[in-house]
Write a protein that holds these residues in place. Structure first.
Motif, PDB file in Angstrom:
ATOM      1  N   GLU A 113       0.119  -1.841  -7.595  1.00 58.14           N
ATOM      2  CA  GLU A 113      -1.127  -2.608  -7.692  1.00 58.14           C
ATOM      3  C   GLU A 113      -0.878  -4.118  -7.758  1.00 58.14           C
ATOM      4  OE1 GLU A 113      -4.300  -1.719  -7.414  1.00 58.14           O
ATOM      5  OE2 GLU A 113      -3.567   0.277  -6.891  1.00 58.14           O
ATOM      6  N   THR A 114       0.155  -4.525  -8.488  1.00 60.19           N
ATOM      7  CA  THR A 114       0.474  -5.958  -8.578  1.00 60.19           C
ATOM      8  C   THR A 114       0.887  -6.508  -7.224  1.00 60.19           C
ATOM      9  OG1 THR A 114       1.177  -5.710 -10.882  1.00 60.19           O
ATOM     10  CG2 THR A 114       1.917  -7.685  -9.716  1.00 60.19           C
ATOM     11  N   GLN A 132      -2.627  -9.070  -0.749  1.00 55.87           N
ATOM     12  CA  GLN A 132      -3.984  -9.403  -0.306  1.00 55.87           C
ATOM     13  C   GLN A 132      -4.217 -10.908  -0.332  1.00 55.87           C
ATOM     14  OE1 GLN A 132      -6.030  -6.881  -3.106  1.00 55.87           O
ATOM     15  NE2 GLN A 132      -6.352  -5.232  -1.592  1.00 55.87           N
ATOM     16  N   THR A 133      -3.644 -11.575  -1.327  1.00 52.73           N
ATOM     17  CA  THR A 133      -3.732 -13.043  -1.383  1.00 52.73           C
ATOM     18  C   THR A 133      -2.965 -13.668  -0.226  1.00 52.73           C
ATOM     19  OG1 THR A 133      -3.942 -13.012  -3.794  1.00 52.73           O
ATOM     20  CG2 THR A 133      -3.259 -15.087  -2.782  1.00 52.73           C
ATOM     21  N   ARG A 135       0.834  -1.205   0.000  1.00 51.75           N
ATOM     22  CA  ARG A 135       0.000   0.000   0.000  1.00 51.75           C
ATOM     23  C   ARG A 135       0.870   1.258   0.000  1.00 51.75           C
ATOM     24  NH1 ARG A 135      -4.460  -2.211   4.364  1.00 51.75           N
ATOM     25  NH2 ARG A 135      -5.941  -3.058   2.821  1.00 51.75           N
ATOM     26  N   ARG A 137      -2.150  -6.770  -4.912  1.00 51.06           N
ATOM     27  CA  ARG A 137      -2.984  -7.966  -5.139  1.00 51.06           C
ATOM     28  C   ARG A 137      -2.323  -9.203  -4.550  1.00 51.06           C
ATOM     29  NH1 ARG A 137      -3.811  -5.474 -10.182  1.00 51.06           N
ATOM     30  NH2 ARG A 137      -2.193  -6.771 -11.143  1.00 51.06           N
ATOM     31  N   MET A 138      -1.029  -9.329  -4.724  1.00 54.80           N
ATOM     32  CA  MET A 138      -0.307 -10.483  -4.170  1.00 54.80           C
ATOM     33  C   MET A 138      -0.346 -10.463  -2.648  1.00 54.80           C
ATOM     34  SD  MET A 138       3.032 -10.789  -6.672  1.00 54.80           S
ATOM     35  CE  MET A 138       3.676 -12.149  -5.704  1.00 54.80           C
TER      36      MET A 138
END
Length: 308
Positions: free
Chosen positions: A111-112, A118-119, A106, A115-116
């Protein structure tokens, strides 16, 4: 004391004394007769101390036997009879690490990476469940006549979580590490005398099963799938005895594998779906094992494991 008794003891000792030096003694005292036979080309070294000889391609059967025997003999010495195996990804991180990765992503505005991260946060719950499950197994079986020990593949991720859970409640646990092209160091929570290293995948997988009374599979990749399906195949075909196989996370497994399609196309029997169960929490997994073995009723264990 009666001198005759001393004499008898002396004679008895002589009668039962070792006839030959031990291999350890011979290995320590061996000396070449002259510098001529001390070079790397010399064949004078004892065969079992000659690493170059032991690593010859023709000696593969001997090395395989050693790899079978070493963990077996050490576990016997440690009085380990029953184990529960935890399979799962090396890439799943603890919850605190996942939150840190999320915060970093953050801050970077990537963005990539976001996303990773968050996973990672989503999947980290499996790390914590594996850790909690290992604690439960270790604590609840501590007073059994046959305590149950957690076994993992010895690496990071879910494997680390399993060894860590046992370590945090003062229990022993086993790590069956494998030599890989990219370095995989043992995680820091394995009991040192039970931290093994394997060259052969096949023998490592055999040791996973030899003492296991249950297999617990967390989300993972090719390695986890290989281990899980080999175990299910051995149970399905009757090559090893039946035992609980618990898959953590119904949503993950049913998205990954269409078990119903295997039944509908006749690839497996409908009864084969009973070879495993889905669970979501450490407590649920322990309850499944308790229902199968009746731990809480007898609280005395007994020998659960049989060799493959």
């Amino acid at each position: 004391m009666d001198k005759r008794t001393d004499a008898a003891k002396g004679k008895s000792g002589e009668l039962t004394a070792r006839n030959f030096p031990t291999a350890q003694q011979e290995a320590k005292i061996q000396q070449p007769p002259s510098p001529r036979y001390d070079g790397p080309e010399s064949a004078y070294r004892l065969a079992f101390t000659d690493t170059d000889f032991l690593l010859r391609q023709d000696l593969r059967p001997v090395r395989m036997q050693l790899e079978l025997l070493k963990p077996e003999l050490v576990q016997k010495e440690q009085q380990i009879e029953s184990t529960i195996v935890i399979f799962g990804s090396a890439r799943i991180v603890p919850a605190d690490v996942a939150q840190r990765l999320l915060a970093d992503a953050r801050s970077a505005g990537d963005e990539t990476a976001l996303r990773m991260a968050q996973t990672h946060v989503q999947m980290s719950r499996y790390y914590e469940e594996a850790r909690n499950f290992a604690r439960l197994v270790t604590e609840k079986s501590r007073q059994f006549a046959t305590p149950i020990y957690v076994v993992t593949g010895g690496g990071p991720g879910i494997m680390e979580a399993g060894n860590r859970g046992a370590y945090e409640v003062g229990g022993k646990s086993i790590g069956l590490n494998i030599v890989l092209p990219h370095e995989q160091a043992p995680n820091p929570y394995i009991t040192p005398e039970l931290c093994f290293q394997f060259h052969y995948f096949g023998l490592r997988k055999m040791h996973f099963l030899m003492r296991s009374i249950g297999l617990v599979c967390f989300p993972g990749g090719f390695g986890t799938l290989d281990e899980m399906f080999e175990a299910l195949t051995l149970i399905q075909t009757g090559k090893c005895r039946r035992r609980p196989v618990l898959l953590f996370g119904r949503d993950f497994w049913t998205k990954l594998i269409n078990f119903d399609q295997l039944v509908e196309t006749g690839m497996i029997s409908p009864m084969d779906l009973h070879l495993f169960r889905f669970v979501e929490t450490a407590e649920e997994a322990w309850s499944e094992l308790d229902a199968y073995y009746g731990f809480e009723l007898r609280n005395a264990g007994g020998e659960h494991a049989e060799d493959v």
